[in-house]
Design a protein around this motif. Sequence first.
Motif, PDB file in Angstrom:
ATOM      1  N   ARG A 382       0.859  -1.189   0.000  1.00 58.18           N
ATOM      2  CA  ARG A 382       0.000   0.000   0.000  1.00 58.18           C
ATOM      3  C   ARG A 382       0.893   1.236   0.000  1.00 58.18           C
ATOM      4  O   ARG A 382       1.925   1.260   0.681  1.00 58.18           O
ATOM      5  CB  ARG A 382      -0.915  -0.008   1.223  1.00 58.18           C
ATOM      6  N   THR A 383       0.515   2.227  -0.753  1.00 53.13           N
ATOM      7  CA  THR A 383       1.284   3.474  -0.822  1.00 53.13           C
ATOM      8  C   THR A 383       0.611   4.535   0.043  1.00 53.13           C
ATOM      9  O   THR A 383      -0.605   4.734  -0.032  1.00 53.13           O
ATOM     10  CB  THR A 383       1.402   3.964  -2.267  1.00 53.13           C
ATOM     11  N   ALA A 384       1.402   5.202   0.870  1.00 52.52           N
ATOM     12  CA  ALA A 384       0.870   6.180   1.818  1.00 52.52           C
ATOM     13  C   ALA A 384       0.361   7.420   1.106  1.00 52.52           C
ATOM     14  O   ALA A 384       1.011   7.953   0.197  1.00 52.52           O
ATOM     15  CB  ALA A 384       1.952   6.565   2.826  1.00 52.52           C
ATOM     16  N   GLY A 385      -0.810   7.883   1.541  1.00 52.18           N
ATOM     17  CA  GLY A 385      -1.364   9.129   1.025  1.00 52.18           C
ATOM     18  C   GLY A 385      -1.115  10.268   1.983  1.00 52.18           C
ATOM     19  O   GLY A 385      -0.465  10.108   3.024  1.00 52.18           O
ATOM     20  N   ILE A 386      -1.687  11.417   1.681  1.00 57.94           N
ATOM     21  CA  ILE A 386      -1.451  12.605   2.490  1.00 57.94           C
ATOM     22  C   ILE A 386      -1.989  12.437   3.913  1.00 57.94           C
ATOM     23  O   ILE A 386      -1.396  12.936   4.876  1.00 57.94           O
ATOM     24  CB  ILE A 386      -2.049  13.859   1.812  1.00 57.94           C
ATOM     25  N   VAL A 392       3.204   7.072   8.044  1.00 57.01           N
ATOM     26  CA  VAL A 392       4.043   6.526   6.970  1.00 57.01           C
ATOM     27  C   VAL A 392       4.344   7.672   6.010  1.00 57.01           C
ATOM     28  O   VAL A 392       3.448   8.475   5.677  1.00 57.01           O
ATOM     29  CB  VAL A 392       3.322   5.380   6.222  1.00 57.01           C
ATOM     30  N   ARG A 393       5.573   7.752   5.564  1.00 51.87           N
ATOM     31  CA  ARG A 393       5.997   8.833   4.677  1.00 51.87           C
ATOM     32  C   ARG A 393       5.097   8.902   3.439  1.00 51.87           C
ATOM     33  O   ARG A 393       4.912   7.889   2.737  1.00 51.87           O
ATOM     34  CB  ARG A 393       7.448   8.579   4.245  1.00 51.87           C
ATOM     35  N   GLU A 394       4.516  10.056   3.194  1.00 50.55           N
ATOM     36  CA  GLU A 394       3.636  10.225   2.047  1.00 50.55           C
ATOM     37  C   GLU A 394       4.336   9.805   0.751  1.00 50.55           C
ATOM     38  O   GLU A 394       5.477  10.187   0.485  1.00 50.55           O
ATOM     39  CB  GLU A 394       3.179  11.690   1.937  1.00 50.55           C
ATOM     40  N   GLY A 395       3.667   8.974  -0.036  1.00 52.51           N
ATOM     41  CA  GLY A 395       4.215   8.493  -1.299  1.00 52.51           C
ATOM     42  C   GLY A 395       5.061   7.249  -1.171  1.00 52.51           C
ATOM     43  O   GLY A 395       5.481   6.684  -2.190  1.00 52.51           O
ATOM     44  N   TYR A 400       0.574  -3.278   4.025  1.00 45.25           N
ATOM     45  CA  TYR A 400      -0.744  -2.935   4.572  1.00 45.25           C
ATOM     46  C   TYR A 400      -0.739  -3.082   6.094  1.00 45.25           C
ATOM     47  O   TYR A 400      -1.442  -2.347   6.803  1.00 45.25           O
ATOM     48  CB  TYR A 400      -1.805  -3.837   3.943  1.00 45.25           C
ATOM     49  N   LEU A 401       0.060  -4.016   6.619  1.00 42.76           N
ATOM     50  CA  LEU A 401       0.160  -4.254   8.049  1.00 42.76           C
ATOM     51  C   LEU A 401       0.532  -2.988   8.822  1.00 42.76           C
ATOM     52  O   LEU A 401       0.186  -2.845   9.997  1.00 42.76           O
ATOM     53  CB  LEU A 401       1.204  -5.351   8.322  1.00 42.76           C
ATOM     54  N   ASN A 402       1.225  -2.071   8.168  1.00 40.70           N
ATOM     55  CA  ASN A 402       1.722  -0.871   8.841  1.00 40.70           C
ATOM     56  C   ASN A 402       0.768   0.315   8.762  1.00 40.70           C
ATOM     57  O   ASN A 402       1.115   1.413   9.209  1.00 40.70           O
ATOM     58  CB  ASN A 402       3.075  -0.475   8.241  1.00 40.70           C
ATOM     59  N   PHE A 403      -0.416   0.100   8.242  1.00 42.53           N
ATOM     60  CA  PHE A 403      -1.397   1.173   8.101  1.00 42.53           C
ATOM     61  C   PHE A 403      -2.600   0.940   9.023  1.00 42.53           C
ATOM     62  O   PHE A 403      -2.942  -0.203   9.339  1.00 42.53           O
ATOM     63  CB  PHE A 403      -1.896   1.265   6.651  1.00 42.53           C
ATOM     64  N   LEU A 413       7.034   1.252  17.537  1.00 44.40           N
ATOM     65  CA  LEU A 413       7.781   0.575  16.484  1.00 44.40           C
ATOM     66  C   LEU A 413       8.216   1.534  15.382  1.00 44.40           C
ATOM     67  O   LEU A 413       7.488   2.463  15.009  1.00 44.40           O
ATOM     68  CB  LEU A 413       6.921  -0.516  15.836  1.00 44.40           C
ATOM     69  N   GLY A 414       9.393   1.285  14.845  1.00 46.78           N
ATOM     70  CA  GLY A 414       9.815   1.875  13.588  1.00 46.78           C
ATOM     71  C   GLY A 414       9.745   0.806  12.514  1.00 46.78           C
ATOM     72  O   GLY A 414       9.857  -0.386  12.802  1.00 46.78           O
ATOM     73  N   PHE A 415       9.580   1.216  11.248  1.00 48.28           N
ATOM     74  CA  PHE A 415       9.460   0.249  10.158  1.00 48.28           C
ATOM     75  C   PHE A 415       9.745   0.947   8.838  1.00 48.28           C
ATOM     76  O   PHE A 415       9.814   2.183   8.762  1.00 48.28           O
ATOM     77  CB  PHE A 415       8.055  -0.378  10.135  1.00 48.28           C
ATOM     78  N   ASP A 416       9.917   0.171   7.810  1.00 55.91           N
ATOM     79  CA  ASP A 416      10.215   0.696   6.480  1.00 55.91           C
ATOM     80  C   ASP A 416       9.139   1.683   6.036  1.00 55.91           C
ATOM     81  O   ASP A 416       7.972   1.316   5.897  1.00 55.91           O
ATOM     82  CB  ASP A 416      10.315  -0.461   5.493  1.00 55.91           C
ATOM     83  N   GLY A 417       9.546   2.945   5.850  1.00 56.09           N
ATOM     84  CA  GLY A 417       8.607   3.985   5.477  1.00 56.09           C
ATOM     85  C   GLY A 417       7.978   4.705   6.651  1.00 56.09           C
ATOM     86  O   GLY A 417       7.315   5.734   6.473  1.00 56.09           O
ATOM     87  N   GLY A 418       8.184   4.193   7.862  1.00 51.04           N
ATOM     88  CA  GLY A 418       7.552   4.763   9.035  1.00 51.04           C
ATOM     89  C   GLY A 418       8.171   6.093   9.449  1.00 51.04           C
ATOM     90  O   GLY A 418       9.388   6.262   9.426  1.00 51.04           O
ATOM     91  N   VAL A 419       7.323   7.040   9.867  1.00 50.86           N
ATOM     92  CA  VAL A 419       7.783   8.326  10.387  1.00 50.86           C
ATOM     93  C   VAL A 419       8.309   8.122  11.805  1.00 50.86           C
ATOM     94  O   VAL A 419       7.700   7.416  12.610  1.00 50.86           O
ATOM     95  CB  VAL A 419       6.636   9.355  10.373  1.00 50.86           C
ATOM     96  N   TRP A 420       9.450   8.754  12.090  1.00 54.46           N
ATOM     97  CA  TRP A 420      10.080   8.648  13.417  1.00 54.46           C
ATOM     98  C   TRP A 420      10.182  10.066  13.966  1.00 54.46           C
ATOM     99  O   TRP A 420      11.119  10.791  13.683  1.00 54.46           O
ATOM    100  CB  TRP A 420      11.454   7.992  13.282  1.00 54.46           C
ATOM    101  N   TYR A 421       9.187  10.460  14.759  1.00 54.90           N
ATOM    102  CA  TYR A 421       9.100  11.844  15.210  1.00 54.90           C
ATOM    103  C   TYR A 421      10.218  12.197  16.190  1.00 54.90           C
ATOM    104  O   TYR A 421      10.620  11.392  17.028  1.00 54.90           O
ATOM    105  CB  TYR A 421       7.748  12.107  15.882  1.00 54.90           C
TER     106      TYR A 421
END
Length: 630
Positions: A382-386, A392-395, A400-403, A413-421
């Motif tokens: 799944r590709t992240a939207g706005i 998850v980083r937009e685009g 799907y598990l991470n949404f 958790l951190g993960f591929d594409g995940g935002v790390w504030y």
Amino acid sequence: MNQRTITRLLAILLLSAASSCSYLDMIPDNVATLDHAFNERNQARKFLFTCYSFMPKTGNLARDPAMLGGDEIWWAVARAEMPFGIARGEQSVVNPISGHLETLYQGIRNCNIFLENISRVPDMEEEEKRRWAAEVKFLKAYYHFYLLRMYGPVPLIKENLPISTGPESVQVSRAPADDCFDYIIALIDEALPDLLLTHPDPTQDAGRIDKIVAVSMKAKILVYAASPLFNGNTDQAGLQNRDGTPLFNSSYSDDKWARAAAACKEAIDLCQSAGKALYEFGSTYLQYALTDTISTQLSIRNTLSPSFRGWNEEMLWANTNSLADAGFQQRIFPLMETLVGTTRLYGDLSPPLKIAEMYYTHHGVPINEDKTWDYANRYSLRTAGIDDGLYVREGYTSAYLNFDREPRFYAGLGFDGGVWYGHGKYNDKAPRSLLHIEARGGQRNQVSSQRSTVTGYFLKKLNNFENVARANNSISIHVYPWPLIRLADLYLLYAESLNESQGPQSEVYKYLNLVRARAGLPSVESAWTSYSTQPEKYTTKNGLREIIRNERLIELAFEGQRFWDLRRWKEAAEELNKPIRGWDGFQADPADYYQPVVLFKQTFSTKDYFWPFDENSVTKNKNLVQNLGW
């Protein structure tokens, strides 16, 4: 507590056993040293801190079995001598991994010495003597409990033996489990009247025992006594002393749960009267007015390490002898776009795939129960939207598990594409300015097998959000003491014990929902009724038990609780026989990367619920029977 003074005189005050004896021989052998240790208040204070110095190194990767000894955190580095060897099935009777047996019995010996001698210190007020003695009585109880939790029934060392004691008298036997719990609780009850409610100087005395610590741990210990591992455990029916005394009571008792529930409620009432509350992050920080999304995540992350506010209102007891220091947090901290070139970050403590699947959906129910969430296609792309931009980083294309997961998933958790504030990037009104992870093959977070996640997930929760690392290897780490019990833990223990003793009721839901509300989730009643494929699950004792247990595993993830909870519930034999899985980490294409692979096949049997006594101890002490299966 001043940590330098805790161990300052350890070398001269720690009275080791004679060479022909074992660590179970509670016989002091240096009377001259004892005379000096208690001839004035300052010396007695040093001995008090020596008693504290035996606190096990919780949260320590090399010492705490609850960190790497189970299934919650996996590591690419296979070191059998560390607790990770337990997770890999390498425990043995020759040199048990992370046993703590000798150290804790030495600690008990020192506690006994202190209690025998504190009354004769000449320049102390009687009230202060009683208070210090109460602290040490609690420590003595806690050390016995720690051994009981690891080994099952253990010898109780109520007092040290005289120097003239013959070798036959030191051949001690194990006390039955119920006797062990009774003695531990009796020690705590004896200590309670003389303890301060809280210490007046939280900076100087952080970690010292007060009434809040004592009542909270008493409640937790009674929950252990009521749990399946110790309450009617027929698997241990064959364990008995040489004289035939059974060490486990095979009969189940509802009264143990009722006693635990009463103790939990007493502890909660005292904590609340002292101003304790679930921690919540402030609405503003730095120059930014934070979104609700990030505020909720920081309320979760900062329960452990709110560096800008000190010891927070939720923490009931933390181990100031064991710190989440720079070395530890560097193992959590992954490389991100501004940090390329930094060689002191690893990000190699890796939660397995089943831990990622453990968290709820954004509706607050398990992913395999949420009728609106596509569980069957959880490994699809799944590709992240706005609208996903704070998760998850937009685009970015991820699984799907991470949404559409609950806030604790993104806080923990951190993960591929995940935002790390955080970590120098705080403007959450501009999500694309925030840090994010790229963990597929050839990307910056997949540097090598020992400087990247082995499962595809990173351990965000334990990494303070104000830590900053730069490409020039300059790193700023906020250190914090390791949590032993916090208010959310106590709330969940109360919900558990009340459900076990009385079944589902409003009081159970109340304390369960307090924890869920802080995590940004709807009530149990609302979530299951509206979204679960089992809408009546929370109305039955068995169903609510499962919900409460899942809530504990999620809320207390990575804090060293899962390892022990799975054991006391007797669920370890099920969970620790499941394979450790992760994503196919060195694949560059998303379709290839997001394929679950087996990293290790764990095995666990009944004998693994308790540590083996080392062969040397069993050989020296003919009355010390070995645990079953070893």
